[in-house]
Design a protein around this motif. Sequence first.
Motif, short mmCIF file in Angstrom:
data_model
loop_
_atom_site.label_atom_id
_atom_site.label_comp_id
_atom_site.label_asym_id
_atom_site.label_seq_id
_atom_site.Cartn_x
_atom_site.Cartn_y
_atom_site.Cartn_z
N SER A 133 24.70 25.62 14.16
CA SER A 133 25.36 26.85 13.70
C SER A 133 24.69 28.09 14.26
N MET A 134 23.37 28.05 14.39
CA MET A 134 22.61 29.19 14.91
C MET A 134 23.04 29.52 16.34
N ALA A 135 23.45 28.49 17.09
CA ALA A 135 23.85 28.71 18.48
C ALA A 135 25.12 29.54 18.58
N LYS A 136 25.87 29.66 17.49
CA LYS A 136 27.13 30.43 17.49
C LYS A 136 26.89 31.92 17.29
N ILE A 137 25.65 32.31 17.00
CA ILE A 137 25.37 33.68 16.57
C ILE A 137 24.73 34.50 17.68
N ASP A 138 25.26 35.68 17.90
CA ASP A 138 24.70 36.65 18.84
C ASP A 138 23.77 37.58 18.06
N LYS A 139 22.50 37.60 18.41
CA LYS A 139 21.51 38.40 17.66
C LYS A 139 21.86 39.89 17.65
N ASP A 140 22.65 40.34 18.61
CA ASP A 140 22.95 41.77 18.71
C ASP A 140 24.18 42.18 17.89
N LYS A 141 24.86 41.19 17.28
CA LYS A 141 26.04 41.50 16.49
C LYS A 141 25.75 41.35 14.99
N THR A 142 26.55 42.05 14.19
CA THR A 142 26.42 41.95 12.73
C THR A 142 27.37 40.88 12.20
N TYR A 143 26.85 40.04 11.31
CA TYR A 143 27.65 38.97 10.71
C TYR A 143 27.58 39.08 9.19
N TYR A 144 28.70 38.76 8.55
CA TYR A 144 28.79 38.75 7.09
C TYR A 144 28.89 37.28 6.66
N VAL A 145 27.91 36.84 5.91
CA VAL A 145 27.73 35.41 5.67
C VAL A 145 28.07 35.06 4.22
N HIS A 146 28.89 34.03 4.05
CA HIS A 146 29.20 33.58 2.69
C HIS A 146 29.24 32.05 2.62
N CYS A 147 29.03 31.52 1.42
CA CYS A 147 29.23 30.10 1.14
C CYS A 147 30.27 30.02 0.03
N GLY A 199 27.15 31.70 -3.24
CA GLY A 199 26.02 32.57 -2.93
C GLY A 199 24.70 31.86 -2.74
N TYR A 200 24.60 30.59 -3.13
CA TYR A 200 23.34 29.84 -3.02
C TYR A 200 23.02 29.49 -1.57
N ARG A 201 23.97 28.81 -0.91
CA ARG A 201 23.72 28.33 0.44
C ARG A 201 23.65 29.47 1.46
N SER A 202 24.42 30.53 1.26
CA SER A 202 24.38 31.64 2.22
C SER A 202 23.00 32.28 2.27
N MET A 203 22.30 32.33 1.12
CA MET A 203 20.95 32.91 1.13
C MET A 203 19.96 31.97 1.81
N VAL A 204 20.16 30.66 1.64
CA VAL A 204 19.33 29.70 2.38
C VAL A 204 19.51 29.95 3.87
N PHE A 205 20.76 30.03 4.30
CA PHE A 205 21.11 30.25 5.71
C PHE A 205 20.51 31.56 6.22
N ASN A 206 20.74 32.64 5.49
CA ASN A 206 20.27 33.95 5.92
C ASN A 206 18.74 34.01 6.01
N SER A 207 18.06 33.41 5.03
CA SER A 207 16.60 33.49 5.03
C SER A 207 15.99 32.69 6.18
N ILE A 208 16.57 31.54 6.48
CA ILE A 208 16.06 30.73 7.60
C ILE A 208 16.26 31.47 8.91
N LEU A 209 17.45 32.02 9.11
CA LEU A 209 17.69 32.72 10.36
C LEU A 209 16.90 34.02 10.47
N ARG A 210 16.68 34.69 9.34
CA ARG A 210 15.87 35.91 9.39
C ARG A 210 14.43 35.57 9.80
N ALA A 211 13.92 34.46 9.31
CA ALA A 211 12.57 34.02 9.70
C ALA A 211 12.52 33.68 11.19
N ARG A 212 13.68 33.39 11.78
CA ARG A 212 13.75 33.08 13.22
C ARG A 212 14.14 34.28 14.06
N GLY A 213 14.17 35.47 13.45
CA GLY A 213 14.40 36.69 14.21
C GLY A 213 15.83 37.20 14.25
#
Length: 473
Positions: free
Chosen positions: A410-424, A427-441
Amino acid sequence: MIIEQIYTGCLAQGAYYIESNGEAAIIDPLREVQPYIEKAERRGAKIKYVFETHFHADFVSGHQDLSAKTGAPIVFGPTGMKMGFDALVAEDGQEFPLGKAKIRIIHTPGHTMESSCYLLINEEGKEEALFSGDTLFIGDVGRPDLAQKVIAELTQDKLAAHLYDSLRDKIMTLADDIIVYPAHGAGSACGKNMSKENSDTLGNQKKTNYALQEMTKEQFIKEVITGLTPPPAYFPQNVMMNIQGYESIDTVLERGIRPLTPREFEAAANETGAILLDTREATVFAKGFVPNSVNIGIEGSFAVWVGAMIPDLKQEILLITDEGNEEEVITRLARVGYDHSLGYLKGGIEAWRAEGRELDTIVSITAAELAEIQKKEGPLNILDVRKNSEYLSEHVIDAENAPLDYINDSMAKIDKDKTYYVHCEGGYRSMVFNSILRARGFDNLIDVKGGFKAIKESEKFKVSEYVCPSTLL
């Protein structure tokens, strides 16, 4: 005669306590075994057997510790697997006396080759209950693709064929009024479409369970394997722990319940390769967290998502929890084999904040705020991190599916320079997703509070027509 189902929601797992005339048996115990021992002691009963329906993949069983602490033998069905502990390998049809009752083992290969059910014959000599493990669920049967992750030649087709025979030759021949008590319910990844009910009569299952309907073996194989997705990466590792043995839960707790000051916590984080795991509620986490920490909330399907997100069971972990939750978190990690907690942040995030240390945040907006942004800016990049089956069932038009289950893809689908609005979904899984990707920059991810449920209820977005999912995996 006592039959008690001990159901653990975060694992969707049922263990069982059976007692007759002062003797007790435990079926498929969890890793923390003291509650079973205390239950038997309160009732003045002696634990006589620890029965295992199979080598579990989704959790580490408590069989080894429970046997060591009570002297009760561990009993498995027929298997040639070499185990790292003493166990009694029973024969098909072998009976075990329990007080004035008895328990008969029924070998039912299919989910795995050693899979067995336990038939309780009560004090009056009547066949009363079937503890069906992962062979038969309520509304479903055990998936036949897990054992091949440990033994390659056991293909899913071969196991599904065995399961067909086991169900028809061993289970469906039993009386309709027998109560079926499975090892799992809805939410477990050991089946694809389980009911929320935790027990049922065998007769009703014969009428309603798709896998018990009249069909050829070839049709059954197709039905059972359709809709399966790759199992969580930690499953084979849990199987091997259940076969080879593991450290006592007491040792794991002693190592993990180590309070660390903010300075000590930071030093441990810098000196080790430990993951910083924050188990607080998602909306609380978003407002302030230790930089690079990952949020997997204790209030959700915690153990399952830890298992899916952290591929290595030997990964060292440093914990940030709500104060007083430390032991529960370490125990729940151990349930799925994560035994290497190094300690926890003493005083929690408040202690970190009190020392003026850096905090990170994740922007979180409501569905109404998302609608306003879309009104002003036009089409947005919306990421739906639910399972693909959920997305196909119903989704926001033009949202892209990026399942949390397969976060690296899923991370491969994301462009770091664009803004994305994330939902599950909520609200539980989206925060897991967001926190992992934020830790990866990835710094341009915005969380949508309340998830798809809130988005749909707002009636401000176009949603696809609902399609009943064929699988919940």
